[in-house]
Design a protein around this motif. Structure first.
Motif, PDB file in Angstrom:
ATOM      1  N   SER A 409       0.847  -1.184   0.000  1.00 12.28           N
ATOM      2  CA  SER A 409       0.000   0.000   0.000  1.00 12.28           C
ATOM      3  C   SER A 409       0.888   1.243   0.000  1.00 12.28           C
ATOM      4  N   PHE A 410       0.405   2.329  -0.618  1.00  9.19           N
ATOM      5  CA  PHE A 410       1.172   3.555  -0.775  1.00  9.19           C
ATOM      6  C   PHE A 410       0.613   4.649   0.146  1.00  9.19           C
ATOM      7  N   HIS A 411       1.523   5.454   0.706  1.00 12.70           N
ATOM      8  CA  HIS A 411       1.155   6.595   1.526  1.00 12.70           C
ATOM      9  C   HIS A 411       2.046   7.765   1.148  1.00 12.70           C
ATOM     10  N   TRP A 412       1.429   8.949   0.950  1.00 12.38           N
ATOM     11  CA  TRP A 412       2.161  10.157   0.589  1.00 12.38           C
ATOM     12  C   TRP A 412       2.064  11.177   1.719  1.00 12.38           C
ATOM     13  N   SER A 413       3.040  12.043   1.791  1.00  9.62           N
ATOM     14  CA  SER A 413       3.077  13.055   2.844  1.00  9.62           C
ATOM     15  C   SER A 413       2.336  14.334   2.441  1.00  9.62           C
ATOM     16  N   VAL A 414       1.681  14.342   1.274  1.00  9.65           N
ATOM     17  CA  VAL A 414       0.948  15.519   0.817  1.00  9.65           C
ATOM     18  C   VAL A 414      -0.444  15.083   0.377  1.00  9.65           C
ATOM     19  N   ASN A 415      -1.342  16.081   0.379  1.00  9.32           N
ATOM     20  CA  ASN A 415      -2.670  15.833  -0.161  1.00  9.32           C
ATOM     21  C   ASN A 415      -2.581  15.757  -1.683  1.00  9.32           C
ATOM     22  N   SER A 416      -3.445  14.942  -2.284  1.00  8.17           N
ATOM     23  CA  SER A 416      -3.340  14.725  -3.726  1.00  8.17           C
ATOM     24  C   SER A 416      -4.709  14.456  -4.318  1.00  8.17           C
ATOM     25  N   THR A 417      -4.730  14.424  -5.652  1.00  7.83           N
ATOM     26  CA  THR A 417      -5.946  14.100  -6.402  1.00  7.83           C
ATOM     27  C   THR A 417      -5.583  13.157  -7.537  1.00  7.83           C
ATOM     28  N   ASN A 418      -6.626  12.590  -8.183  1.00 11.25           N
ATOM     29  CA  ASN A 418      -6.458  11.748  -9.386  1.00 11.25           C
ATOM     30  C   ASN A 418      -5.428  10.644  -9.163  1.00 11.25           C
ATOM     31  N   GLU A 419      -5.653   9.829  -8.155  1.00 12.85           N
ATOM     32  CA  GLU A 419      -4.724   8.725  -7.895  1.00 12.85           C
ATOM     33  C   GLU A 419      -4.901   7.625  -8.930  1.00 12.85           C
ATOM     34  N   GLU A 420      -3.782   7.069  -9.396  1.00 12.25           N
ATOM     35  CA  GLU A 420      -3.775   5.934 -10.325  1.00 12.25           C
ATOM     36  C   GLU A 420      -2.804   4.891  -9.802  1.00 12.25           C
ATOM     37  N   SER A 421      -3.190   3.614  -9.890  1.00 14.42           N
ATOM     38  CA  SER A 421      -2.312   2.557  -9.389  1.00 14.42           C
ATOM     39  C   SER A 421      -2.427   1.332 -10.266  1.00 14.42           C
ATOM     40  N   SER A 422      -1.371   0.533 -10.276  1.00 12.66           N
ATOM     41  CA  SER A 422      -1.349  -0.741 -10.998  1.00 12.66           C
ATOM     42  C   SER A 422      -0.445  -1.705 -10.251  1.00 12.66           C
ATOM     43  N   TYR A 423      -0.720  -3.018 -10.458  1.00 10.95           N
ATOM     44  CA  TYR A 423       0.072  -4.041  -9.772  1.00 10.95           C
ATOM     45  C   TYR A 423       0.112  -5.280 -10.651  1.00 10.95           C
ATOM     46  N   VAL A 424       1.293  -5.611 -11.185  1.00 12.52           N
ATOM     47  CA  VAL A 424       1.455  -6.746 -12.081  1.00 12.52           C
ATOM     48  C   VAL A 424       2.750  -7.469 -11.727  1.00 12.52           C
ATOM     49  N   ASN A 425       2.647  -8.794 -11.465  1.00 14.66           N
ATOM     50  CA  ASN A 425       3.820  -9.641 -11.208  1.00 14.66           C
ATOM     51  C   ASN A 425       4.745  -9.048 -10.151  1.00 14.66           C
ATOM     52  N   GLY A 426       4.155  -8.569  -9.047  1.00 11.12           N
ATOM     53  CA  GLY A 426       4.976  -8.065  -7.955  1.00 11.12           C
ATOM     54  C   GLY A 426       5.463  -6.646  -8.135  1.00 11.12           C
ATOM     55  N   LYS A 427       5.107  -5.975  -9.240  1.00  9.14           N
ATOM     56  CA  LYS A 427       5.542  -4.601  -9.490  1.00  9.14           C
ATOM     57  C   LYS A 427       4.344  -3.666  -9.357  1.00  9.14           C
ATOM     58  N   ALA A 428       4.464  -2.685  -8.432  1.00 10.63           N
ATOM     59  CA  ALA A 428       3.375  -1.762  -8.158  1.00 10.63           C
ATOM     60  C   ALA A 428       3.776  -0.353  -8.567  1.00 10.63           C
ATOM     61  N   THR A 429       2.812   0.398  -9.097  1.00 13.32           N
ATOM     62  CA  THR A 429       3.031   1.793  -9.489  1.00 13.32           C
ATOM     63  C   THR A 429       1.864   2.627  -8.959  1.00 13.32           C
ATOM     64  N   HIS A 430       2.205   3.791  -8.376  1.00  7.33           N
ATOM     65  CA  HIS A 430       1.171   4.672  -7.832  1.00  7.33           C
ATOM     66  C   HIS A 430       1.475   6.101  -8.259  1.00  7.33           C
ATOM     67  N   LYS A 431       0.465   6.774  -8.869  1.00  4.97           N
ATOM     68  CA  LYS A 431       0.635   8.138  -9.354  1.00  4.97           C
ATOM     69  C   LYS A 431      -0.377   9.055  -8.658  1.00  4.97           C
ATOM     70  N   ILE A 432       0.063  10.292  -8.342  1.00  5.01           N
ATOM     71  CA  ILE A 432      -0.827  11.289  -7.767  1.00  5.01           C
ATOM     72  C   ILE A 432      -0.582  12.630  -8.437  1.00  5.01           C
ATOM     73  N   ARG A 433      -1.565  13.533  -8.310  1.00  2.96           N
ATOM     74  CA  ARG A 433      -1.406  14.907  -8.782  1.00  2.96           C
ATOM     75  C   ARG A 433      -1.353  15.842  -7.574  1.00  2.96           C
ATOM     76  N   VAL A 434      -0.394  16.757  -7.579  1.00  3.74           N
ATOM     77  CA  VAL A 434      -0.273  17.747  -6.502  1.00  3.74           C
ATOM     78  C   VAL A 434      -0.148  19.131  -7.120  1.00  3.74           C
ATOM     79  N   ILE A 435      -0.559  20.166  -6.332  1.00  3.65           N
ATOM     80  CA  ILE A 435      -0.433  21.567  -6.766  1.00  3.65           C
ATOM     81  C   ILE A 435       0.406  22.280  -5.710  1.00  3.65           C
ATOM     82  N   PRO A 436       1.741  22.160  -5.783  1.00  8.44           N
ATOM     83  CA  PRO A 436       2.598  22.761  -4.761  1.00  8.44           C
ATOM     84  C   PRO A 436       2.632  24.289  -4.906  1.00  8.44           C
ATOM     85  N   ARG A 437       2.184  24.994  -3.856  1.00  6.96           N
ATOM     86  CA  ARG A 437       2.257  26.454  -3.843  1.00  6.96           C
ATOM     87  C   ARG A 437       3.600  26.931  -3.306  1.00  6.96           C
ATOM     88  N   LEU A 438       4.268  26.077  -2.553  1.00  9.89           N
ATOM     89  CA  LEU A 438       5.616  26.354  -2.047  1.00  9.89           C
ATOM     90  C   LEU A 438       6.507  25.178  -2.402  1.00  9.89           C
TER      91      LEU A 438
END
Length: 536
Positions: A409-438
């Motif tokens: 499972s994935f955890h990020w230290s920032v708030n995000s939107t539009n999460e995308e994830s995939s998991y195939v043969n032991g390989k996991a990918t997780h994408k998020i969108r952020v709008i960093p103001r600083l």
């Protein structure tokens, strides 16, 4: 092609574009003359120079046949192969090929060369032949009741395309059912002529009423349909009122003699592999009347260790143990997730090695299977952490990649939107969108029940990037204005220096005449200069 025709063709093609029109089709009869029309028989153009026929060889190259010029009544033969004595051209510019055979099933092209155009008209030729008169061969003398017996073999020979054969009984089609009606079709191709011979053998389990039935076979072909009939068959069947009384038998099994009364059968229950051997029976009242039968017991045993679900850690070694026993030659094969593989043997397991493995042991008539499911587990490990800002976007895409089983499972230290994830043969990918103001330092954490992993990445503000980009653009514009001003100042300074230099040279030249120095010139020029000097 002679030199004059070649010159004409070069002259025409230099000013006209070759046009290849759609392919047409012509059907001809086997052994007859093929007539291939040029441009579907349309009259030749007014400024026709010549017409040339050619064809496409089996290797894809072009073969020339003949050429006929508009100014000549005779065609010039160009073919040197099988067509040399079989082709001609008629007054409508059609190609004629005698003695049609299946070798003539080609594409022939008519090239029409005129003073304005060069056009080609391809025509595909097919050669058809109706079959020889249909015949029924190997006719049976009689049919058997309730037993599939050969009625005969229907043959339609030497056809193109191949004929289709159907069987009928009393005028109604017979449909094969695999039991009472069996139809065995076949087709042979004559290697010399390419013609097809179709055969069909009918087997039929008759009833008593079929003694008046009329069987026939129908040959269906695009050129002709033909039918052949058979006279009704006598139907043979055994007596239907028979009683059989079995009194007693002796059965001999492995040295034992057993009397069986009121039956002609002895049943061996739950036989083992040791039951193989010779068995014999005889009449109880006359043991010399005997018969024997050899019994072969086939067996096949397979044991694979481990079985069921096997859980291993990534990097562990793994092997299987196979024990087999067979009454004959047996073959071992392995499959993983339905795909053939070699026997599993791993020195260091990877996630890709997980799957369902099936071992098959087989010999003629017997097959055994054993399987296990291999699961490869490991704590998660982050393999990549990246950032990306799409063109003109007001956000950034952060991508965290990791390996691990069970699925982390994935955890990020920032708030995000539009999460995308995939998991195939032991390989996991997780994408998020952020709008960093600083400017931020973002952490990606992954975990499963075996452990966790963390990685950080620096992410700059999208607003600061836009401001920096605008500042760079304004600074670039100011620098451009400054460069233009400097260049203009330099041009003005250069003009002032030139003017000063010209005045200086003028005054210097006037002073030279005042001192009376001699220079090359006429006396009148010198006098005018002196007068100008005094007047000044």
């Amino acid at each position: 092609m002679d030199s004059a025709a070649i010159l004409l063709l070069l002259t025409v093609t230099a000013s006209a574009l070759l046009q290849v029109l759609g392919t047409e089709g012509v059907a001809a009869l086997y052994g007859e003359t093929i007539v291939v029309p040029c441009n579907d028989g349309t009259p030749a153009p007014e400024k026709l120079i010549f017409v040339k026929w050619k064809y496409e060889k089996d290797d894809g190259t072009a073969g020339d046949l003949l050429i006929k010029q508009a100014s000549s009544s005779e065609a010039t033969l160009q073919a040197t192969d099988q067509y040399a004595e079989r082709v001609s051209i008629d007054d409508k510019w059609s190609l004629r090929i005698t003695q049609a055979s299946l070798r003539d099933q080609k594409t022939f092209t008519c090239m029409v060369v005129s003073g304005e155009n060069v056009k080609e008209y391809p025509v595909t030729v097919s050669v058809n032949k109706k079959p020889s008169p249909v015949q029924i061969m190997d006719r049976s003398a009689a049919l058997q009741k309730d037993k599939a017996t050969t009625v005969g073999t229907c043959v339609a020979a030497d056809a193109n395309p191949a004929a289709t054969i159907t069987w009928r009984k009393n005028g109604k089609p017979l449909v094969a059912d695999g039991k009472t009606i069996l139809v065995t079709p076949s087709m042979k191709l004559d290697p010399a002529t390419g013609l097809s011979t179709t055969s069909s053998t009918l087997q039929y389990a008759a009833s008593k009423e079929d003694n008046v039935s009329v069987f026939s076979c129908m040959s269906t072909h695009m050129l002709a349909n033909q039918e052949a009939e058979l006279e009704p068959f006598p139907i043979h069947y055994p007596s239907e009122k028979v009683s059989l009384q079995v009194l007693s038998f002796f059965f001999y099994m492995k040295g034992q003699k057993v009397l069986v009364e009121n039956s002609d059968t002895y049943t061996l229950a739950s036989i083992g592999r040791e039951a193989g051997g010779e068995y014999k029976c005889s009449l109880a009242d006359n043991e010399k009347m005997e018969s024997s039968q050899s019994l072969v017991v086939s067996y096949l045993d397979l044991s694979v260790t481990p079985t069921g679900r096997v859980v291993k850690a990534i990097g562990d070694s793994f092997s299987v143990k196979v024990e087999k026993s067979a009454s004959g030659d047996a073959t071992v094969s392995w499959a993983k997730n339905g795909m053939e593989v070699t026997q599993p043997e791993f020195s260091r397991l990877t996630y890709a090695d997980a799957g369902v493995y099936v071992c098959e042991l087989s010999m003629p008539g017997l097959t055994r299977h054993s399987s296990f499911e291999l699961m490869v587990e490991g704590k998660p490990a982050i393999t990549g952490l990246s950032k990306h800002r799409p063109d003109s976007a007001k956000f950034k895409v952060l991508t965290c990649e990791a390996t691990g089983v069970p699925e982390p499972s994935f955890h990020w230290s920032v708030n995000s939107t539009n999460e995308e994830s995939s998991y195939v043969n032991g390989k996991a990918t997780h994408k998020i969108r952020v709008i960093p103001r600083l400017n931020l330092t973002v952490t990606c954490s992954v975990s499963n029940r075996l452990g966790d992993d963390t990685r950080t990445i620096n992410v700059s503000s999208v607003f600061k990037e836009e401001k920096d980009n605008m500042g760079s653009q304004e600074e670039s514009e100011d620098q451009s204005k400054l460069i233009v001003g400097v260049v203009a100042g330099l041009l003005i300074a250069t003009a002032v220096v030139g003017l000063i230099y010209w005045l200086y040279m003028k005054n210097s030249r006037q002073g030279s005449w005042k001192t009376g120095e001699k220079e090359v010139g006429t006396s009148e020029e010198s006098k005018k200069l002196e007068e100008n000097h005094h007047s000044v």
